[in-house]
Design an enzyme around this catalytic site. Structure first.
Site, PDB file in Angstrom:
ATOM      1  N   LYS A 185      50.442  17.137  55.833  1.00 33.34           N
ATOM      2  CA  LYS A 185      51.871  17.180  56.127  1.00 33.34           C
ATOM      3  C   LYS A 185      52.384  18.579  55.791  1.00 33.34           C
ATOM      4  O   LYS A 185      51.908  19.215  54.840  1.00 33.34           O
ATOM      5  CB  LYS A 185      52.592  16.112  55.305  1.00 33.34           C
ATOM      6  CG  LYS A 185      54.058  15.900  55.684  1.00 33.34           C
ATOM      7  CD  LYS A 185      54.628  14.706  54.923  1.00 33.34           C
ATOM      8  CE  LYS A 185      56.089  14.461  55.235  1.00 33.34           C
ATOM      9  NZ  LYS A 185      56.621  13.275  54.524  1.00 33.34           N
ATOM     10  N   SER A 201      59.379   9.992  56.974  1.00 32.15           N
ATOM     11  CA  SER A 201      59.351  11.384  57.387  1.00 32.15           C
ATOM     12  C   SER A 201      57.963  11.861  57.801  1.00 32.15           C
ATOM     13  O   SER A 201      57.822  12.913  58.422  1.00 32.15           O
ATOM     14  CB  SER A 201      59.874  12.260  56.242  1.00 32.15           C
ATOM     15  OG  SER A 201      59.007  12.183  55.113  1.00 32.15           O
ATOM     16  N   SER A 225      58.046   6.944  53.268  1.00 37.30           N
ATOM     17  CA  SER A 225      57.765   7.922  54.320  1.00 37.30           C
ATOM     18  C   SER A 225      56.323   7.986  54.786  1.00 37.30           C
ATOM     19  O   SER A 225      56.013   8.712  55.727  1.00 37.30           O
ATOM     20  CB  SER A 225      58.212   9.320  53.865  1.00 37.30           C
ATOM     21  OG  SER A 225      59.607   9.380  53.762  1.00 37.30           O
TER      22      SER A 225
END
EC number: 6.3.5.7
Length: 483
Positions: free
Chosen positions: A74, A149, A173
Site C-alpha cells: 500500500k 482505504s 480498511s
C-alpha cells in the site's frame, strides 16, 4: 493456466523446483498490469526492472513458503528509494529513505516488494474515491468502488495483478475492501505486526494487514512480518506461531458467537441470506453457533471517528512543507503552512483534521475525546466478556455490496460503510474477512473475529470454511483470462 492465476505459495514452490524463475514471475505480473490496470487503476507506481534486479541480487536469510514471490505494498508503507505518497499531493515527491520493518522482514525472507497500491488519501475513506491520483474500480464491475482505504490492494489481488498485497487497517480498511472485492483480508491483533514505516493515521488503531486470494498465502506472509520490533514500542513480544502449519485443524465443537447487534434490519437481506448459508455449511461440520450481545456496538462509529480524527489531526501536523513533501510557498512561514496544507490535502483529510482539532480543543476535550475513550473501554469489555463464552465471533463484513462510484456523497453515509468493522479496531482484536459468495453478481464476505493473538484460530477457521465454500470465480479481464 497463466502464472498470475497461481497463488503465492504455488509460485514459490515452482520457483524452488526451478519450474519458474523469479524474473518470469515478475514479467508475467508486469504484462498483466499493462493489460488490465488501465481499467482498474490499482497501482500508483511499480518498477519492474528494479524488482527483477532485486530478485536476482537478494540474499535470502530465511527461506519461507513465499520466497521469490512479489508482494505489493500500500502506498503508505515506506520502502527504500521508492516513491511513497499516501495517495496525497502533499507527498507527491517523497521518496523513501529507509525500509519499513515489514519490508525488511520480507526482503530477509526473499520476498520481493513490487509496486505501490492506490488508496484513499492517508487511508481516510471507505471507497477509494479520495485518492489524489485516480479512482480505483472494482474488477467485478468497473462502475463500482472496490472499498477502501486499501481498495487498490484489494482490487489488484482480485484482478490478478498481484498475488498478495500489504494494506493498512485503521477501522476496517483491509477487511471492508476485501469483502467488496472478493478476496481474503486480515487485520492482525494490534501490536502483532510492527507499524514502523507505516505512515500514521490513527496510531492507537493502525495495523498493517494482508490481502490475498486464499488464507494460506495470508498465513504464510503473516508468519514472516509478525513479531516484536524494537523500533515500534507498541509491538508485542508474544511468540509468533507458524500459522501456515496450523490450517488443517478440525473445527468441530468450536463455539461461534453471532452478535445480535450485527444482524439488524439495516443489513441487506440478500447478504443476511448469504451469511445464513455460510452458517448452515459450518453447522454441517459440527460448529456450534450461539447468539451473543455486544451492547455498546451502537456507539462504535461515533467513538471511532472522534478518536481516529483526533489522532489524525495530531499525526498530520507534521506535513507542513518544512522537512519533506511539497512546499507551496516561500514567502512567510505562516503563508507556507497555510498554502502547503490547503493545496496539499484533499477534502476528506481536511474534514478529519478539522473534526480532530475540534474534539481536542479546550472546552470540548472532556465532552468528546475523553468520553469517546471511556466508551472505547466499554466496547473492548463487551468483546472480553463475549470471549469468555465463545471461541470466535462471526459477523457480516459490510452491510451492503460495493456501491456505484459517486453514489455516497454524504460523509455520514460513507462512514457507516465501516459499521461492522470499527469496533474490532477500537478493541484491538484480530479479524479476517473471507469471501462467502455473490449477491447481485458482486462479492460479499463474512468477518471472523478472534480473541487477542488468536490469528491461528481465525486463519484455520477461514481455511476450513474456504474448503466448504469452494472456489471463487474471478472476473475475466484483459481478454486473456482462462475463466
Amino acid at each position: 493456466m497463466n502464472i498470475y492465476d497461481l497463488s503465492g505459495v504455488e509460485i514459490a514452490k515452482k520457483i524452488k523446483d526451478k519450474e519458474l524463475s523469479k524474473e518470469e514471475v515478475i514479467l508475467a505480473l508486469d504484462k498483466r498490469i499493462k493489460d488490465v490496470d488501465s481499467d482498474i487503476n490499482a497501482y500508483i507506481s511499480y518498477d519492474t526492472k528494479k524488482a527483477i534486479k532485486m530478485a536476482n541480487e537478494l540474499e535470502v536469510k530465511n527461506e519461507t513458503n513465499l520466497t521469490g514471490v512479489p508482494v505489493a505494498l500500500k502506498d503508505n508503507i515506506v520502502s527504500y528509494q521508492d516513491k511513497t505518497t499516501a495517495a496525497s499531493k502533499i507527498l507527491s515527491n517523497y521518496v523513501g529513505t529507509y525500509n519499513a520493518t515489514v519490508v525488511k522482514r520480507m526482503l530477509d525472507a526473499g520476498i520481493i516488494p513490487y509496486g505501490k497500491s492506490n488508496m484513499d488519501e492517508f487511508a481516510m475513506g471507505s471507497s477509494n474515491e479520495n485518492s489524489s491520483y485516480k479512482s480505483v474500480s472494482n474488477p467485478f464491475d468497473l462502475d463500482r468502488i472496490p472499498g477502501g482505504s486499501s481498495g487498490g490492494a484489494a482490487a489488484m489481488v482480485a484482478a490478478k495483478e498481484a498475488f498478495i498485497a500489504l494494506g493498512s487497517d485503521t477501522g476496517g480498511s483491509v477487511r471492508q475492501p476485501a469483502a467488496l472485492s472478493g478476496v481474503v483480508g486480515l487485520k492482525p491483533t494490534y501490536g502483532r505486526v510492527s507499524r514502523y514505516g507505516l505512515m500514521s493515521f490513527g496510531s492507537s488503531l493502525d495495523q498493517i494487514g494482508i490481502l490475498a486470494r486464499n488464507t494460506m498465502d495470508i498465513a504464510s506472509l503473516l508468519e514472516v512480518i509478525a513479531g516484536y520490533d524494537e523500533l515500534d514500542a507498541t509491538s508485542s513480544t508474544k511468540k509468533v506461531d507458524k500459522y501456515s502449519e496450523l490450517l488443517d485443524k478440525d473445527i468441530k465443537g468450536l463455539v461461534v458467537g453471532l452478535p445480535e447487534e450485527y444482524f439488524t434490519k439495516d443489513l441487506n437481506e440478500d447478504i443476511r441470506n448469504n451469511i445464513n448459508e455460510a452458517i448452515k455449511l459450518l453447522e454441517s461440520k459440527g460448529v456450534i453457533f450461539k447468539k451473543i450481545n455486544l451492547k455498546h456496538t451502537k456507539y462504535a462509529i461515533s467513538t471511532y471517528y472522534i478518536i481516529s480524527s483526533a489522532e489524525a489531526a495530531s499525526n498530520l501536523s507534521r506535513y507542513d512543507g518544512v522537512r519533506y513533501g511539497v512546499r507551496q510557498s516561500n514567502e512567510t512561514v505562516e503563508d507556507m503552512y497555510v498554502k502547503t496544507r490547503s493545496l496539499g490535502f484533499g477534502k476528506e483529510v481536511k474534514r478529519r483534521i478539522m473534526i480532530g482539532n475540534y474534539v481536542l480543543c479546550s472546552g470540548f476535550y472532556d465532552a468528546y475525546y475523553k468520553k469517546a475513550s471511556q466508551v472505547r473501554r466499554l466496547i473492548k469489555q463487551d468483546f472480553v466478556s463475549a470471549f469468555s463464552e465463545v471461541d470466535l465471533i462471526l459477523t457480516p463484513t459490510s452491510p451492503f455490496i460495493a456501491f456505484k462510484k459517486g453514489e455516497k456523497v454524504n460523509p455520514i453515509d460513507m462512514y457507516l460503510s465501516d459499521i461492522y468493522t470499527v469496533s474490532i479496531s477500537l478493541a484491538g482484536l484480530p479479524a479476517i474477512s473471507v469471501p462467502s459468495g455473490m449477491v447481485d453478481n458482486m462479492p460479499v464476505g463474512i468477518q471472523l473475529i478472534g480473541n487477542y493473538f488468536r490469528e491461528d484460530l481465525i486463519l484455520n477457521f477461514a481455511n476450513q470454511y474456504e474448503k466448504l465454500r469452494g472456489e471463487i470465480k474471478y472476473p475475466s479481464l484483459g481478454g486473456n483470462d482462462n475463466e
